[in-house]
Motif scaffolding. Structure first.
Motif, PDB file in Angstrom:
ATOM      1  N   SER A  69       0.880  -1.226  -0.024  1.00 35.13           N
ATOM      2  CA  SER A  69       0.175   0.096  -0.026  1.00 35.13           C
ATOM      3  C   SER A  69       0.861   1.188  -0.100  1.00 35.13           C
ATOM      4  CB  SER A  69      -0.877   0.124   1.214  1.00 35.13           C
ATOM      5  OG  SER A  69      -0.241  -0.082   2.444  1.00 35.13           O
ATOM      6  N   ALA A  70       2.251   1.188   0.517  1.00 36.96           N
ATOM      7  CA  ALA A  70       3.016   2.314   0.522  1.00 36.96           C
ATOM      8  C   ALA A  70       3.542   2.697  -0.807  1.00 36.96           C
ATOM      9  CB  ALA A  70       3.937   2.306   1.608  1.00 36.96           C
ATOM     10  N   VAL A  84       2.089   5.218  -3.864  1.00 33.69           N
ATOM     11  CA  VAL A  84       2.249   6.751  -3.668  1.00 33.69           C
ATOM     12  C   VAL A  84       3.562   7.281  -3.388  1.00 33.69           C
ATOM     13  CG1 VAL A  84      -0.090   6.833  -2.284  1.00 33.69           C
ATOM     14  CG2 VAL A  84       2.017   6.453  -0.897  1.00 33.69           C
ATOM     15  N   TYR A 123      -7.582   6.241   2.079  1.00 31.67           N
ATOM     16  CA  TYR A 123      -7.115   7.065   2.905  1.00 31.67           C
ATOM     17  C   TYR A 123      -5.692   7.264   2.319  1.00 31.67           C
ATOM     18  CZ  TYR A 123      -4.289   8.432   7.095  1.00 31.67           C
ATOM     19  OH  TYR A 123      -3.525   9.113   8.062  1.00 31.67           O
ATOM     20  N   ILE A 124      -4.912   6.376   1.823  1.00 29.22           N
ATOM     21  CA  ILE A 124      -3.691   6.266   1.475  1.00 29.22           C
ATOM     22  C   ILE A 124      -3.428   6.995   0.103  1.00 29.22           C
ATOM     23  CG2 ILE A 124      -1.615   5.144   0.852  1.00 29.22           C
ATOM     24  CD1 ILE A 124      -1.706   4.523   3.787  1.00 29.22           C
ATOM     25  N   SER A 125      -4.386   6.551  -0.845  1.00 26.28           N
ATOM     26  CA  SER A 125      -4.236   7.172  -2.131  1.00 26.28           C
ATOM     27  C   SER A 125      -4.544   8.633  -2.143  1.00 26.28           C
ATOM     28  CB  SER A 125      -5.255   6.280  -2.979  1.00 26.28           C
ATOM     29  OG  SER A 125      -6.757   6.780  -2.501  1.00 26.28           O
ATOM     30  N   ASN A 126      -4.948   9.249  -1.068  1.00 23.24           N
ATOM     31  CA  ASN A 126      -4.968  10.654  -0.974  1.00 23.24           C
ATOM     32  C   ASN A 126      -3.484  11.244  -0.651  1.00 23.24           C
ATOM     33  OD1 ASN A 126      -6.739  12.817  -0.899  1.00 23.24           O
ATOM     34  ND2 ASN A 126      -7.221  13.025   1.206  1.00 23.24           N
ATOM     35  N   HIS A 127      -2.688  10.476  -0.375  1.00 28.13           N
ATOM     36  CA  HIS A 127      -1.100  10.931   0.160  1.00 28.13           C
ATOM     37  C   HIS A 127      -0.404  11.258  -1.321  1.00 28.13           C
ATOM     38  CE1 HIS A 127      -1.096   9.297   4.351  1.00 28.13           C
ATOM     39  NE2 HIS A 127      -2.291  10.328   4.167  1.00 28.13           N
ATOM     40  N   SER A 128      -1.018  11.265  -2.450  1.00 27.06           N
ATOM     41  CA  SER A 128      -0.245  11.715  -3.575  1.00 27.06           C
ATOM     42  C   SER A 128      -1.196  12.893  -4.667  1.00 27.06           C
ATOM     43  CB  SER A 128       0.391  10.673  -4.556  1.00 27.06           C
ATOM     44  OG  SER A 128      -0.660   9.886  -4.905  1.00 27.06           O
ATOM     45  N   VAL A 129      -0.561  13.656  -5.313  1.00 34.29           N
ATOM     46  CA  VAL A 129      -1.335  14.442  -6.380  1.00 34.29           C
ATOM     47  C   VAL A 129      -0.709  14.105  -7.700  1.00 34.29           C
ATOM     48  CG1 VAL A 129      -1.829  16.745  -6.909  1.00 34.29           C
ATOM     49  CG2 VAL A 129      -1.536  16.256  -4.510  1.00 34.29           C
ATOM     50  N   ARG A 152      -3.846  11.492  -7.210  1.00 33.55           N
ATOM     51  CA  ARG A 152      -4.189  10.250  -6.274  1.00 33.55           C
ATOM     52  C   ARG A 152      -3.900   9.004  -7.169  1.00 33.55           C
ATOM     53  NH1 ARG A 152      -8.691  13.817  -5.078  1.00 33.55           N
ATOM     54  NH2 ARG A 152      -8.503  14.447  -2.931  1.00 33.55           N
ATOM     55  N   GLN A 211      -7.671  17.820  -0.182  1.00 31.59           N
ATOM     56  CA  GLN A 211      -6.635  18.224  -1.203  1.00 31.59           C
ATOM     57  C   GLN A 211      -7.006  19.627  -1.707  1.00 31.59           C
ATOM     58  OE1 GLN A 211      -5.462  15.541  -4.459  1.00 31.59           O
ATOM     59  NE2 GLN A 211      -4.506  13.971  -2.921  1.00 31.59           N
ATOM     60  N   VAL A 231       1.711  15.921   4.942  1.00 33.19           N
ATOM     61  CA  VAL A 231       2.235  15.227   3.521  1.00 33.19           C
ATOM     62  C   VAL A 231       1.102  15.546   2.625  1.00 33.19           C
ATOM     63  CG1 VAL A 231       3.222  13.157   4.529  1.00 33.19           C
ATOM     64  CG2 VAL A 231       0.905  12.988   3.891  1.00 33.19           C
ATOM     65  N   ILE A 232      -0.014  15.923   2.596  1.00 31.50           N
ATOM     66  CA  ILE A 232      -0.895  16.186   1.412  1.00 31.50           C
ATOM     67  C   ILE A 232      -0.276  17.793   1.236  1.00 31.50           C
ATOM     68  CG2 ILE A 232      -3.382  16.857   0.812  1.00 31.50           C
ATOM     69  CD1 ILE A 232      -4.030  14.588   2.683  1.00 31.50           C
ATOM     70  N   ASN A 240       2.560  17.482  -1.121  1.00 32.28           N
ATOM     71  CA  ASN A 240       2.201  17.146  -2.611  1.00 32.28           C
ATOM     72  C   ASN A 240       1.258  18.411  -3.322  1.00 32.28           C
ATOM     73  OD1 ASN A 240       3.708  14.708  -2.050  1.00 32.28           O
ATOM     74  ND2 ASN A 240       1.933  13.838  -1.118  1.00 32.28           N
ATOM     75  N   TYR A 279       6.667   6.477   9.004  1.00 33.90           N
ATOM     76  CA  TYR A 279       5.776   5.680   8.115  1.00 33.90           C
ATOM     77  C   TYR A 279       5.341   6.668   7.057  1.00 33.90           C
ATOM     78  CZ  TYR A 279       2.376   2.853   5.664  1.00 33.90           C
ATOM     79  OH  TYR A 279       1.609   2.167   4.848  1.00 33.90           O
ATOM     80  N   HIS A 315       5.797   9.446   2.755  1.00 34.73           N
ATOM     81  CA  HIS A 315       4.726   9.644   1.706  1.00 34.73           C
ATOM     82  C   HIS A 315       4.907  10.778   0.936  1.00 34.73           C
ATOM     83  CE1 HIS A 315       1.794   6.123   3.291  1.00 34.73           C
ATOM     84  NE2 HIS A 315       3.009   5.823   2.871  1.00 34.73           N
TER      85      HIS A 315
END
Lengths: 334, 334
Positions: free
Chosen positions: A247-248, A251, A277-283, A285, B227, B251-252, B255, B277, B281
């Motif tokens: 899962s990590a 992202v 939740y985790i997929s929100n940690h990148s832009v 997504r 976001q 982290v958001i 990004n 952890y 991200h």
DNA sequence: GTGAAAGCGCTAACAA
DNA sequence: TTGTTAGCGCTTTCAC
């Protein structure tokens, strides 16, 4: 805590009368029932759980052994387990094996002393590496049913709840091939887990079926700097498509790709196993394979309770439930 | 499960002899002890936990009520609790209040029937909003000690383990001021929690002490698109420094900042509450306030066990432990 | 050195 | 309709 004895004394009746009254027995007179219930209410009487367990030889408690509570997927399964268990009037005793075989054995042993009616568990990493299953068989032999989820032992005959890992990754990789990606890489921090292997196989098959490229697999161990390894992997192999098994990594791959000047998803697409939740940690997504962790937990509870209620009825008739993943299209793919 | 009775029968001795032998009583002859122990070993005898609990009126089990197991911080505390509890021979029964007051009450009630010796818990969001604490007092009144951590109720007299939230954020904000940031914003998804309020106050104080700018606070609710909200917040206010109160927003923010063309940390610095952890991200990694969640859990267990062992001894002498945060400098600040 | 018996809190078969 | 008794598995006091 107030006991039946104390209520009985105060009411000048016998203990069994009080017990029956509280259980709405037909044998007891209406007014007696009323008197008893009122006093019980007043004193906030609650039947002692321990005494009940001893008497009825069941605890209404499920032992849950989780390899790693900080893993978001496993935590979510635990959430599902707790909720479903509570709905059926069961409590859960949680042990964390911390990926260690010894701790797993110990927890199983420890709870097999009457503390629980059965187990729900996912195998520790070490257990899967060493492929040791004797402790599970022993527990089952002692009359304590086990339901395994996600990381399961093929050699143990018990109910299981698993995910369609192979198919999910096979299909996801196909998506990348459809995008005409030429250098699709696979990133895994879980290559020694049963699910990790299945996912890698799904990727391999899709790549080989594609016919135009060779599998490229990056394995990362817990100790290593995943950002650095992923960066090198992408750069050295001109990766333009990533399938992340845990899962990590998904992202992280997105964020790394952006940091080295790539456009996601124009230059590189990324798909990973991940939660909302985790997929929100990148832009953008992360386009994700969702595992419906809560459902997995709920199904495990259902299977266990069913078995507890029909003990010995279908001992040899174990069932395996496959919880299908969903493919969630987000911004990290075309 | 084998019982003393069965062993006694097979050995042609009394139950009490077997019991004493297994407990190495002085009263029993050496060879008897040996015979008993051998048979017990053979049958893998384990004293029945339920019977022991009933007899000794203690369960060696701790009830843990967690508001949200998917919150990485809370999961980590749970990890610390489990580990410390296991070390002391305690099991944990886990309930998840799901931020709901009713579920919290219910769990407390349900376990207050002899299932556990005491509680470790963190308040549900709803509980903090409505400021209801009667159920805690009731449990304590019934002789079940409670240790609260992180989100605590000031109005309840019990042991507590908390974090130096105010100071941590005050000092972190000072760091941003030292970087000569002119528009430092505060982002929170937890403004209705006690800890959220403390953090906001720490930020406010630091900004006001700085003298050159006004506090700018962005509050995000669970339902909203964080976001998007963070993007607007940064753009509209020319934010060049961010203090994030929860573990995801940091982290958001990084990004998002990168996605709108800002350089982190050149154009904008970000500091957040986060674990190793989560801080992984983003690229660069998030400069973080670490809460040492495992220590919080361990301390809670220590306090509870101490109280269980010295019941009634220091009823009015509750202690509050403050677990200091650490400031971890990563790439998201200058 | 070993055993009988009571009791933890509860339920349920049986007796009254 | 209510009470007595036994028993779940264990420890512990007291008799032998």
């Amino acid at each position: 805590m107030v006991t039946l004895k104390q209520l009985a004394k105060e009411l000048n009746v016998s203990i069994s009368t009080v017990s029956k009254a509280l259980n709405n027995s037909e044998e007891i007179g209406e007014d007696t029932i009323k008197r008893v219930k009122e006093l019980a209410e007043l004193y906030n009487y609650k039947p002692n759980k321990v005494a009940l367990s001893l008497k009825q030889n069941k605890t209404k408690t499920i032992g849950v052994i989780i390899p790693d509570i900080l893993n978001h997927f496993l935590a979510k399964v635990l959430f599902g387990i707790e909720r479903e268990a509570a709905m059926h009037g069961y409590n859960i005793i949680t042990c964390i094996s911390n990926e260690s075989l010894d701790k797993e054995k110990e927890s199983l042993q420890l709870l097999a002393n009457g503390s629980v009616d059965g187990f729900i568990l996912s195998l520790a990493q070490e257990t899967q590496i060493k492929n040791e299953v004797a402790h599970f068989k022993k527990a089952i032999g002692q009359g304590l049913p086990i339901v395994m989820f996600d990381r399961v032992a093929n050699d143990v005959l018990c109910d299981k709840v698993i995910v369609d890992d192979f198919d999910a990754v096979y299909n996801a990789t196909k998506e990348l091939l459809l995008e005409r990606r030429k250098n699709i890489g696979f990133i895994s921090t879980i290559d020694d887990l049963s699910v990790g292997k299945l996912r890698e196989r799904g990727y391999n098959k899709a790549i080989l079926d594609g016919g135009n490229q060779k599998p490229m697999v990056l394995r990362i161990s817990k100790m290593e700097d995943s950002q650095l390894k992923i960066k090198t992997f992408i750069e050295n192999n001109h990766i333009d498509g990533v399938l992340a098994a845990d899962s990590a990594s998904g992202v992280i791959a997105i964020n790394i790709a952006i940091s080295i000047g790539l456009n996601v998803p124009k230059d590189i697409s990324v798909i990973g196993f991940s939660s909302k939740y985790i997929s929100n940690h990148s832009v953008p997504r992360l386009t994700s394979i969702r595992q419906h962790a809560k459902d997995i937990g709920a199904n495990a509870v259902q299977l266990l309770i069913k078995r507890l209620q029909h003990k010995n009825v279908f001992d040899n008739d174990v069932s395996t439930r496959i919880i299908k993943t969903s493919f969630i299209k987000n911004g990290s793919t075309l």
